[in-house]
Design a protein around this motif. Structure first.
Motif, PDB file in Angstrom:
ATOM      1  N   TYR A 191       0.858  -1.191   0.000  1.00 13.08           N
ATOM      2  CA  TYR A 191       0.000   0.000   0.000  1.00 13.08           C
ATOM      3  C   TYR A 191       0.890   1.236   0.000  1.00 13.08           C
ATOM      4  CZ  TYR A 191      -2.911   3.763   1.866  1.00 13.08           C
ATOM      5  OH  TYR A 191      -3.551   4.963   2.057  1.00 13.08           O
ATOM      6  N   SER A 192       0.479   2.260  -0.741  1.00 11.00           N
ATOM      7  CA  SER A 192       1.222   3.520  -0.747  1.00 11.00           C
ATOM      8  C   SER A 192       0.240   4.684  -0.757  1.00 11.00           C
ATOM      9  CB  SER A 192       2.162   3.610  -1.954  1.00 11.00           C
ATOM     10  OG  SER A 192       1.437   3.731  -3.149  1.00 11.00           O
ATOM     11  N   ASN A 193       0.642   5.765  -0.105  1.00 14.78           N
ATOM     12  CA  ASN A 193      -0.159   6.982  -0.008  1.00 14.78           C
ATOM     13  C   ASN A 193       0.754   8.160  -0.338  1.00 14.78           C
ATOM     14  OD1 ASN A 193      -1.485   9.363   1.020  1.00 14.78           O
ATOM     15  ND2 ASN A 193      -2.833   8.035   2.206  1.00 14.78           N
ATOM     16  N   ASN A 194       0.472   8.871  -1.429  1.00 14.84           N
ATOM     17  CA  ASN A 194       1.296   9.990  -1.876  1.00 14.84           C
ATOM     18  C   ASN A 194       0.492  11.284  -1.822  1.00 14.84           C
ATOM     19  OD1 ASN A 194       3.550   8.217  -2.890  1.00 14.84           O
ATOM     20  ND2 ASN A 194       1.904   7.515  -4.216  1.00 14.84           N
ATOM     21  N   PHE A 195       1.111  12.314  -1.276  1.00 12.56           N
ATOM     22  CA  PHE A 195       0.425  13.602  -1.149  1.00 12.56           C
ATOM     23  C   PHE A 195       1.358  14.724  -1.596  1.00 12.56           C
ATOM     24  CE2 PHE A 195      -0.612  17.397   1.450  1.00 12.56           C
ATOM     25  CZ  PHE A 195      -1.870  17.651   0.925  1.00 12.56           C
ATOM     26  N   ILE A 196       0.842  15.611  -2.456  1.00 12.16           N
ATOM     27  CA  ILE A 196       1.591  16.766  -2.948  1.00 12.16           C
ATOM     28  C   ILE A 196       0.817  18.028  -2.635  1.00 12.16           C
ATOM     29  CG2 ILE A 196       2.579  17.904  -4.971  1.00 12.16           C
ATOM     30  CD1 ILE A 196       2.744  15.215  -6.335  1.00 12.16           C
ATOM     31  N   PHE A 209      -0.382  39.823  -7.172  1.00 13.00           N
ATOM     32  CA  PHE A 209      -0.782  39.786  -8.573  1.00 13.00           C
ATOM     33  C   PHE A 209      -1.347  38.425  -8.968  1.00 13.00           C
ATOM     34  CE2 PHE A 209       0.391  38.969 -13.070  1.00 13.00           C
ATOM     35  CZ  PHE A 209      -0.397  39.944 -13.664  1.00 13.00           C
ATOM     36  N   ASN A 210      -0.791  37.377  -8.409  1.00 10.01           N
ATOM     37  CA  ASN A 210      -1.222  36.036  -8.806  1.00 10.01           C
ATOM     38  C   ASN A 210      -0.874  35.047  -7.705  1.00 10.01           C
ATOM     39  OD1 ASN A 210      -2.182  33.918 -10.464  1.00 10.01           O
ATOM     40  ND2 ASN A 210      -0.102  33.498 -11.184  1.00 10.01           N
ATOM     41  N   ASN A 211      -1.726  34.053  -7.502  1.00  9.93           N
ATOM     42  CA  ASN A 211      -1.396  32.967  -6.576  1.00  9.93           C
ATOM     43  C   ASN A 211      -2.145  31.716  -6.995  1.00  9.93           C
ATOM     44  OD1 ASN A 211      -3.905  32.406  -4.748  1.00  9.93           O
ATOM     45  ND2 ASN A 211      -3.752  34.648  -4.831  1.00  9.93           N
ATOM     46  N   SER A 212      -1.565  30.580  -6.714  1.00  7.37           N
ATOM     47  CA  SER A 212      -2.199  29.308  -7.043  1.00  7.37           C
ATOM     48  C   SER A 212      -1.798  28.267  -6.001  1.00  7.37           C
ATOM     49  CB  SER A 212      -1.794  28.834  -8.443  1.00  7.37           C
ATOM     50  OG  SER A 212      -0.401  28.605  -8.524  1.00  7.37           O
ATOM     51  N   GLU A 213      -2.728  27.377  -5.701  1.00  4.11           N
ATOM     52  CA  GLU A 213      -2.496  26.309  -4.732  1.00  4.11           C
ATOM     53  C   GLU A 213      -2.913  24.993  -5.349  1.00  4.11           C
ATOM     54  OE1 GLU A 213      -3.294  25.346   0.004  1.00  4.11           O
ATOM     55  OE2 GLU A 213      -4.488  26.839  -1.049  1.00  4.11           O
ATOM     56  N   PHE A 214      -2.089  23.963  -5.148  1.00  2.00           N
ATOM     57  CA  PHE A 214      -2.346  22.651  -5.733  1.00  2.00           C
ATOM     58  C   PHE A 214      -2.238  21.586  -4.654  1.00  2.00           C
ATOM     59  CE2 PHE A 214      -0.589  18.740  -7.632  1.00  2.00           C
ATOM     60  CZ  PHE A 214      -1.621  18.429  -8.519  1.00  2.00           C
ATOM     61  N   ARG A 215      -3.246  20.732  -4.582  1.00  2.00           N
ATOM     62  CA  ARG A 215      -3.238  19.593  -3.663  1.00  2.00           C
ATOM     63  C   ARG A 215      -3.625  18.339  -4.439  1.00  2.00           C
ATOM     64  NH1 ARG A 215      -3.977  20.717   2.018  1.00  2.00           N
ATOM     65  NH2 ARG A 215      -3.995  22.955   2.422  1.00  2.00           N
ATOM     66  N   HIS A 216      -2.883  17.275  -4.223  1.00  2.00           N
ATOM     67  CA  HIS A 216      -3.198  16.029  -4.920  1.00  2.00           C
ATOM     68  C   HIS A 216      -2.765  14.846  -4.057  1.00  2.00           C
ATOM     69  CE1 HIS A 216      -3.976  13.401  -8.336  1.00  2.00           C
ATOM     70  NE2 HIS A 216      -2.833  12.786  -8.056  1.00  2.00           N
ATOM     71  N   ARG A 217      -3.677  13.878  -3.934  1.00  2.08           N
ATOM     72  CA  ARG A 217      -3.383  12.663  -3.170  1.00  2.08           C
ATOM     73  C   ARG A 217      -3.674  11.441  -4.041  1.00  2.08           C
ATOM     74  NH1 ARG A 217      -2.770  11.749   2.154  1.00  2.08           N
ATOM     75  NH2 ARG A 217      -3.649  13.804   2.668  1.00  2.08           N
ATOM     76  N   THR A 218      -2.744  10.508  -4.025  1.00  2.00           N
ATOM     77  CA  THR A 218      -2.911   9.242  -4.749  1.00  2.00           C
ATOM     78  C   THR A 218      -2.682   8.088  -3.779  1.00  2.00           C
ATOM     79  OG1 THR A 218      -2.085  10.223  -6.808  1.00  2.00           O
ATOM     80  CG2 THR A 218      -2.133   7.829  -6.676  1.00  2.00           C
ATOM     81  N   GLN A 219      -3.619   7.146  -3.762  1.00  2.00           N
ATOM     82  CA  GLN A 219      -3.491   5.963  -2.922  1.00  2.00           C
ATOM     83  C   GLN A 219      -3.539   4.720  -3.811  1.00  2.00           C
ATOM     84  OE1 GLN A 219      -5.712   6.143   0.994  1.00  2.00           O
ATOM     85  NE2 GLN A 219      -6.807   7.759  -0.103  1.00  2.00           N
ATOM     86  N   THR A 220      -2.616   3.813  -3.582  1.00  2.00           N
ATOM     87  CA  THR A 220      -2.594   2.556  -4.330  1.00  2.00           C
ATOM     88  C   THR A 220      -2.429   1.392  -3.359  1.00  2.00           C
ATOM     89  OG1 THR A 220      -0.192   2.637  -4.672  1.00  2.00           O
ATOM     90  CG2 THR A 220      -1.571   3.652  -6.363  1.00  2.00           C
ATOM     91  N   GLY A 221      -3.073   0.317  -3.671  1.00  2.00           N
ATOM     92  CA  GLY A 221      -2.954  -0.895  -2.877  1.00  2.00           C
ATOM     93  C   GLY A 221      -2.975  -2.100  -3.793  1.00  2.00           C
ATOM     94  N   GLY A 222      -2.389  -3.175  -3.349  1.00  2.00           N
ATOM     95  CA  GLY A 222      -2.361  -4.355  -4.195  1.00  2.00           C
ATOM     96  C   GLY A 222      -2.045  -5.612  -3.418  1.00  2.00           C
ATOM     97  N   VAL A 223      -2.462  -6.732  -3.971  1.00  2.00           N
ATOM     98  CA  VAL A 223      -2.101  -8.055  -3.449  1.00  2.00           C
ATOM     99  C   VAL A 223      -1.554  -8.865  -4.613  1.00  2.00           C
ATOM    100  CG1 VAL A 223      -3.741  -8.048  -1.541  1.00  2.00           C
ATOM    101  CG2 VAL A 223      -4.468  -8.868  -3.790  1.00  2.00           C
ATOM    102  N   TYR A 224      -0.646  -9.772  -4.332  1.00  2.00           N
ATOM    103  CA  TYR A 224      -0.034 -10.538  -5.405  1.00  2.00           C
ATOM    104  C   TYR A 224       0.283 -11.954  -4.932  1.00  2.00           C
ATOM    105  CZ  TYR A 224       4.198  -9.168  -2.859  1.00  2.00           C
ATOM    106  OH  TYR A 224       5.135  -8.948  -1.872  1.00  2.00           O
ATOM    107  N   ALA A 225       0.416 -12.837  -5.927  1.00  2.00           N
ATOM    108  CA  ALA A 225       0.802 -14.224  -5.669  1.00  2.00           C
ATOM    109  C   ALA A 225       1.659 -14.688  -6.837  1.00  2.00           C
ATOM    110  CB  ALA A 225      -0.423 -15.116  -5.519  1.00  2.00           C
ATOM    111  N   GLY A 226       2.703 -15.424  -6.527  1.00  2.00           N
ATOM    112  CA  GLY A 226       3.599 -15.868  -7.585  1.00  2.00           C
ATOM    113  C   GLY A 226       4.172 -17.246  -7.304  1.00  2.00           C
ATOM    114  N   TYR A 227       4.657 -17.859  -8.375  1.00  2.00           N
ATOM    115  CA  TYR A 227       5.278 -19.181  -8.294  1.00  2.00           C
ATOM    116  C   TYR A 227       6.530 -19.147  -9.148  1.00  2.00           C
ATOM    117  CZ  TYR A 227       6.209 -24.058  -9.529  1.00  2.00           C
ATOM    118  OH  TYR A 227       6.822 -25.267  -9.762  1.00  2.00           O
ATOM    119  N   SER A 228       7.619 -19.752  -8.663  1.00  2.00           N
ATOM    120  CA  SER A 228       8.857 -19.806  -9.428  1.00  2.00           C
ATOM    121  C   SER A 228       9.434 -21.221  -9.397  1.00  2.00           C
ATOM    122  CB  SER A 228       9.889 -18.811  -8.886  1.00  2.00           C
ATOM    123  OG  SER A 228      10.269 -19.140  -7.571  1.00  2.00           O
TER     124      SER A 228
END
Length: 280
Positions: A191-196, A209-228
């Protein structure tokens, strides 16, 4: 056992000179713009870190580390701008002094993990957490000193500020278990949580004269299974992963399969076939 260390990398203050020029042509009017700029900057960079490992017993290990870097610099300079008409006649020119009292970057990365080994040779369970933080603060000031054909009453000082913070949290749980000679199962979750967060502003004299504000959040999660599988002549890997992504109000769900097969003809020749799906 505990094996700590501390390391600091220090780079002494440096001085550098930057020369640059910009040329622009405006197709709608045919006017021609050119800019010449010289900057002198100084500053320093410092890095630091430490790593601690604690072995509870032969099957359980705790580990933690921190690494960081700090950069601080400032600059002074001069900029000259010219605007010409299509006949190369000067329309206006501006000469400015440039200042930047604070330009800094701070980055830190913290990691902690727990590794458990079972009595079965090769079986491990890993729990890992990672946190990173990056911060930046830039302030630059432009002061007009000489003008030609330019309304200097518009402004004399142009202040631009930029602040940004990037945070990232990551958690990983990974399990590996041999099931036969040369064969292994691998399962886990992450799981990961990214915030800017960034803020940019501009002031002409004392007026915003000018101003700007930016907010962004991304969340990702995953499960995996493998065989070798690994033998003297064959290597095979298969893995399937389910990913969940959330970006603001957008949600994505993906199943990602991967497979690889390698056949060793001899010590110098190998045939490989693989398949992987990529999410863009």
């Amino acid at each position: 056992t505990i094996n700590p260390y501390f390391n600091v990398i220090w780079i002494p203050p440096y001085n550098s000179t930057e020369l640059s020029s910009i040329d622009l042509f405006y197709a709608s009017s045919g006017n021609y713009y050119t800019q010449e700029q010289e900057k002198k900057q100084k500053g320093f960079l410092m890095g630091y870190g430490t790593d601690v490992q604690f072995r509870i017993d032969c099957l359980n290990i705790l580990q933690a580390s921190i690494d960081g870097v700090h950069t601080n610099r400032s600059f002074t300079g001069e900029r000259i701008e010219y605007l010409y008409n299509p006949n190369s006649v000067l329309i206006s020119s501006v000469k400015s002094l440039l200042f930047s009292p604070t330009l800094y970057r701070d980055g830190v990365n913290v990691q902690a993990s727990y590794l458990h080994k079972t009595r079965l040779k090769g079986e491990t369970l890993l729990l890992k957490y990672n946190y990173s933080l990056d911060k930046g603060d830039d302030n630059s000031l432009q002061e007009l000193t000489e003008t030609t054909g330019f309304d200097a009453d518009m402004y004399r000082l142009n202040l631009i500020t930029s602040d940004i913070i990037v945070k990232r949290h990551e958690v990983l749980l990974d399990w590996k278990r041999p099931i036969a000679k040369g064969q292994q199962l691998n399962m886990g979750a992450e799981y990961s949580n990214n915030f800017i967060h960034s803020y940019d502003g501009q002031w002409l004299d004392d007026i915003e004269f000018n101003n700007s504000e930016f907010r962004h959040r991304t969340q990702t999660g995953g499960v995996y299974a493998g065989y070798s599988l690994k033998t003297k002549s064959i290597e095979a890997d298969a893995r399937v992963e389910y990913d969940y992504t959330r970006m603001q109000e957008k949600k994505l769900n993906d199943v990602i399969p991967q497979a690889r097969l390698a056949y060793h003809l001899d010590d110098k020749n190998t045939l490989i076939a693989s398949y992987a799906m990529r999410i863009i």
